[in-house]
Design a protein around this motif. Sequence first.
Motif, PDB file in Angstrom:
ATOM      1  N   GLU A  47       0.811  -1.226   0.000  1.00 30.14           N
ATOM      2  CA  GLU A  47       0.000   0.000   0.000  1.00 30.14           C
ATOM      3  C   GLU A  47       0.843   1.274   0.000  1.00 30.14           C
ATOM      4  N   PRO A  48       1.851   1.393   0.885  1.00 31.33           N
ATOM      5  CA  PRO A  48       2.676   2.608   0.848  1.00 31.33           C
ATOM      6  C   PRO A  48       3.441   2.762  -0.469  1.00 31.33           C
ATOM      7  N   LEU A  49       3.868   1.656  -1.057  1.00 33.36           N
ATOM      8  CA  LEU A  49       4.590   1.713  -2.329  1.00 33.36           C
ATOM      9  C   LEU A  49       3.688   2.252  -3.434  1.00 33.36           C
TER      10      LEU A  49
ATOM     11  N   ASN B 125       6.935  -0.050 -10.652  1.00 32.62           N
ATOM     12  CA  ASN B 125       6.052   0.640  -9.721  1.00 32.62           C
ATOM     13  C   ASN B 125       4.754  -0.143  -9.588  1.00 32.62           C
TER      14      ASN B 125
ATOM     15  N   GLN C  40       0.891   4.230  -2.896  1.00 35.28           N
ATOM     16  CA  GLN C  40       0.526   5.608  -2.561  1.00 35.28           C
ATOM     17  C   GLN C  40       1.668   6.598  -2.808  1.00 35.28           C
ATOM     18  N   GLN C  41       2.900   6.163  -2.562  1.00 33.44           N
ATOM     19  CA  GLN C  41       4.046   7.060  -2.696  1.00 33.44           C
ATOM     20  C   GLN C  41       4.739   6.938  -4.054  1.00 33.44           C
ATOM     21  N   HIS C  42       4.208   6.089  -4.927  1.00 35.24           N
ATOM     22  CA  HIS C  42       4.780   5.875  -6.264  1.00 35.24           C
ATOM     23  C   HIS C  42       6.268   5.522  -6.181  1.00 35.24           C
ATOM     24  N   THR C  43       6.618   4.687  -5.211  1.00 32.80           N
ATOM     25  CA  THR C  43       8.000   4.293  -4.969  1.00 32.80           C
ATOM     26  C   THR C  43       8.446   3.238  -5.972  1.00 32.80           C
ATOM     27  N   GLU C  44       9.622   3.461  -6.573  1.00 32.63           N
ATOM     28  CA  GLU C  44      10.171   2.442  -7.463  1.00 32.63           C
ATOM     29  C   GLU C  44      10.649   1.269  -6.622  1.00 32.63           C
TER      30      GLU C  44
END
Length: 149
Positions: free
Chosen positions: A56-58, A84, A60-64
């Motif tokens: 979920e955080p990945l 992503n 929401q934060q658009h983390t690679e």
Amino acid sequence: MKTFKLVGLEIERKVMQNKKFEELPLEGGLIINREDGENRWLIEALLDKQYLELFEPLLQQHTEIHLLATISKKANVPAKIFGNVKSITVLEEHISILIDGKIGRGSSIEEAESILGGLLSKGLEGDTLLKEFKTELHRRKKNVRNTSV
């Protein structure tokens, strides 16, 4: 587009000061080569709901994220993928994660070509070449999990 069975998936996680790959127990999965000329792939992984808090955080934060995806057979060398999370679908007992990514440098085909070229430049041929090629592939497969992408 070509679709393949996803048989293994590992995600890079930071543990203390080191980065390490953690295997995610798949309930099922597919990996699709978009064949778009940009080496982009779609991954759909079916995982236990406990992994919702990881993804979920990945999303929401658009983390690679950096992944190792094993395609078709467990014996295959995992492909390094940078991607992503595009969506998470919560099902009754599982979650479905959709990841859009690119195969990173050192894809299995490029790596195999590099190994073969090096062995040929040493003058190896025949059964000796084949034996050394297999040995080096297996060595690198073990090492890919112990190094950062």
